[in-house]
Scaffold this active site. Structure first.
Site, PDB file in Angstrom:
ATOM      1  N   THR A   1      95.734  28.990 -34.484  1.00  0.00           N
ATOM      2  CA  THR A   1      96.181  27.743 -35.084  1.00  0.00           C
ATOM      3  C   THR A   1      96.223  26.753 -33.939  1.00  0.00           C
ATOM      4  O   THR A   1      96.257  27.165 -32.793  1.00  0.00           O
ATOM      5  CB  THR A   1      97.600  27.946 -35.680  1.00  0.00           C
ATOM      6  OG1 THR A   1      97.490  28.576 -36.946  1.00  0.00           O
ATOM      7  CG2 THR A   1      98.370  26.661 -35.857  1.00  0.00           C
TER       8      THR A   1
ATOM      9  N   ARG B   1      95.225  31.745 -50.349  1.00  0.00           N
ATOM     10  CA  ARG B   1      96.411  32.011 -49.525  1.00  0.00           C
ATOM     11  C   ARG B   1      96.732  30.777 -48.651  1.00  0.00           C
ATOM     12  O   ARG B   1      95.860  30.191 -48.045  1.00  0.00           O
ATOM     13  CB  ARG B   1      96.147  33.224 -48.638  1.00  0.00           C
ATOM     14  CG  ARG B   1      97.299  33.606 -47.691  1.00  0.00           C
ATOM     15  CD  ARG B   1      97.137  33.010 -46.317  1.00  0.00           C
ATOM     16  NE  ARG B   1      98.173  33.465 -45.385  1.00  0.00           N
ATOM     17  CZ  ARG B   1      98.343  32.952 -44.179  1.00  0.00           C
ATOM     18  NH1 ARG B   1      97.575  31.980 -43.756  1.00  0.00           N
ATOM     19  NH2 ARG B   1      99.285  33.399 -43.392  1.00  0.00           N
ATOM     20  N   VAL B   2      97.984  30.413 -48.618  1.00  0.00           N
ATOM     21  CA  VAL B   2      98.418  29.310 -47.771  1.00  0.00           C
ATOM     22  C   VAL B   2      99.477  29.855 -46.809  1.00  0.00           C
ATOM     23  O   VAL B   2     100.382  30.589 -47.227  1.00  0.00           O
ATOM     24  CB  VAL B   2      99.011  28.154 -48.615  1.00  0.00           C
ATOM     25  CG1 VAL B   2      99.583  27.066 -47.714  1.00  0.00           C
ATOM     26  CG2 VAL B   2      97.937  27.566 -49.538  1.00  0.00           C
ATOM     27  N   GLY B   3      99.352  29.511 -45.539  1.00  0.00           N
ATOM     28  CA  GLY B   3     100.297  30.002 -44.533  1.00  0.00           C
ATOM     29  C   GLY B   3     101.429  29.021 -44.285  1.00  0.00           C
ATOM     30  O   GLY B   3     101.727  28.149 -45.113  1.00  0.00           O
ATOM     31  N   ASP B   4     102.043  29.166 -43.118  1.00  0.00           N
ATOM     32  CA  ASP B   4     103.197  28.323 -42.784  1.00  0.00           C
ATOM     33  C   ASP B   4     102.807  26.950 -42.247  1.00  0.00           C
ATOM     34  O   ASP B   4     103.614  26.006 -42.315  1.00  0.00           O
ATOM     35  CB  ASP B   4     104.046  29.023 -41.704  1.00  0.00           C
ATOM     36  CG  ASP B   4     103.230  29.270 -40.434  1.00  0.00           C
ATOM     37  OD1 ASP B   4     102.094  29.777 -40.537  1.00  0.00           O
ATOM     38  OD2 ASP B   4     103.719  28.933 -39.334  1.00  0.00           O
TER      39      ASP B   4
ATOM     40  N   THR C   1     102.964  28.919 -34.466  1.00  0.00           N
ATOM     41  CA  THR C   1     101.739  29.692 -34.670  1.00  0.00           C
ATOM     42  C   THR C   1     102.117  31.156 -34.783  1.00  0.00           C
ATOM     43  O   THR C   1     103.034  31.618 -34.102  1.00  0.00           O
ATOM     44  CB  THR C   1     100.737  29.521 -33.517  1.00  0.00           C
ATOM     45  OG1 THR C   1      99.708  30.518 -33.655  1.00  0.00           O
ATOM     46  CG2 THR C   1     101.390  29.675 -32.153  1.00  0.00           C
ATOM     47  N   GLY C   2     101.423  31.878 -35.645  1.00  0.00           N
ATOM     48  CA  GLY C   2     101.727  33.300 -35.781  1.00  0.00           C
ATOM     49  C   GLY C   2     101.507  33.743 -37.206  1.00  0.00           C
ATOM     50  O   GLY C   2     100.858  33.049 -37.997  1.00  0.00           O
TER      51      GLY C   2
ATOM     52  N   GLY D   1     101.931  33.790 -40.578  1.00  0.00           N
ATOM     53  CA  GLY D   1     102.554  32.747 -41.377  1.00  0.00           C
ATOM     54  C   GLY D   1     103.594  33.208 -42.379  1.00  0.00           C
ATOM     55  O   GLY D   1     104.610  32.532 -42.594  1.00  0.00           O
TER      56      GLY D   1
HETATM   57  N1  ASP Z   1     100.307  30.551 -38.822  1.00  0.00           N
HETATM   58  C1  ASP Z   1      98.932  30.580 -39.247  1.00  0.00           C
HETATM   59  C2  ASP Z   1      98.871  31.097 -40.645  1.00  0.00           C
HETATM   60  O1  ASP Z   1      99.555  32.040 -40.966  1.00  0.00           O
HETATM   61  C3  ASP Z   1      98.056  31.399 -38.400  1.00  0.00           C
HETATM   62  C4  ASP Z   1      98.311  31.342 -36.929  1.00  0.00           C
HETATM   63  O2  ASP Z   1      99.077  30.557 -36.437  1.00  0.00           O
HETATM   64  O3  ASP Z   1      97.715  32.129 -36.212  1.00  0.00           O
HETATM   65  O4  ASP Z   1      98.102  30.579 -41.423  1.00  0.00           O
END
Ligand code: ASP
Length: 305
Positions: A173, A201-204, A224-225, A227
């Site tokens: 991200t 799918r939608v993340g954070d 980031t991570g 989500g």
């Molecule tokens: N947080 C992002 C998601 O889950 C992915 C990421 O930050 O690596 O969509």
């Protein structure tokens, strides 16, 4: 007032064993480019929101990062991108999710903030809004990179062999947080999401409070991570709350969320944050996080592990 900018290119860093000198140089170059442009905008009087949108746009254009060009593929072999931006002065926020034809999703999120009555627009409706605002759409092949396609095929193969669900790597991200000379803070985040993720799918990253948050009274945060964990723990807002209600410093609050809450829960990732005095926090609980930062009067810092 001291001003400051930090950027990240995701917590899903390559393992040290796979990081060549040349790749490291390219990652660092991308981070520094975004940092320098955003920082020089702040130096020339840009506000925090403009600086983070600029820095994130540069990272979206840089094909090594999982946002804009270079985004990962979903299970159907398409790109679905999410982005958001928040202004700590007013709590104004804009976000888009599951867009596939927007070259710079963070710029569309900024338009949602500036020119709509809403906070989040998704999919085809977001793209229609983009066209109405005079944005040109790009064709899906704009986002294609050979490297991401390989990662996608590999995830599909692992899934077919039932080695795992094939959907959790690589993490990536991009994001930026800034404090301008007036003590205003802002945050922006943009992502292609998870490799081989389920369609829809939608993340954070586009969710205000989960992946992005900014409030002049406390800080601006970009996460980031993985989500799903950041959504469940409302991670970015939690950093704000720990500062607002417990009086923690930005570093203590960021550390608490990433190390003491997310890590034990299995939520891998990290965040960058800045407070209105220009103090920066960059915390991660995995192997690393592509990141760079600069504070007025100081030298730029860039790091991966
Ligand atoms: N947080 C992002 C998601 O889950 C992915 C990421 O930050 O690596 O969509």
């Amino acid at each position: 007032m001291p001003f400051a900018l930090a950027v990240h290119g995701g917590a899903g860093v390559l393992p040290r064993s796979e990081m060549t000198d040349e790749l490291r140089r390219q990652y660092e170059q991308g981070l520094l480019l975004a940092l320098q442009q955003g920082f020089s905008a702040l130096t020339q009087g840009a506000d925090a929101v403009s600086a983070v949108v600029l820095a994130v746009s540069i990272l979206e254009d840089y094909p090594l990062f999982n946002a804009g060009r270079g985004s990962v593929f979903n299970h159907q072999g398409q790109h679905e991108m999410d982005a958001s931006v928040m202004d700590g002065r007013t709590l104004a926020a804009g976000a888009v999710c599951a867009v596939s034809r927007i070259r710079n999703p963070v710029q569309l999120a900024h338009l949602v903030l500036q020119r709509s009555q809403h906070v989040m627009l998704c999919g085809a409706g977001a793209e229609q809004f983009a066209v109405e605002q005079g944005m040109k759409l790009v064709t899906p092949d704009y986002f294609f990179t050979e490297r991401r396609y390989e990662q996608f095929l590999q995830a599909r193969r692992r899934q077919a062999m039932q080695l795992d669900d094939g959907a959790t790597i690589p993490l990536g991200t991009v994001g930026a947080v800034a404090c301008d000379p007036h003590g205003n803070v802002a945050a922006a985040t943009s992502t292609g999401g998870l490799n081989n993720k389920r369609y829809g799918r939608v993340g954070d990253s586009p969710i205000i409070g989960a992946g992005t948050y900014a409030d002049n009274r406390t800080c601006a945060v970009s996460c980031t991570g993985h989500g799903e964990f950041f959504i469940r723990h409302v991670a970015a807002f939690d950093v704000h709350c720990l500062m607002a209600y417990k009086g923690m410093s930005v570093n203590a609050a960021a550390h608490c969320v990433i190390m003491e809450k997310l890590k034990p829960a299995g939520g891998e990732g990290g965040l960058i944050a800045v407070d209105p005095n220009g103090t920066i926090a960059m915390i991660f609980n995995g192997q690393g996080m592509y990141r760079a930062a600069q504070v007025a009067g100081g030298d730029p810092l860039v790091a991966i592990y």
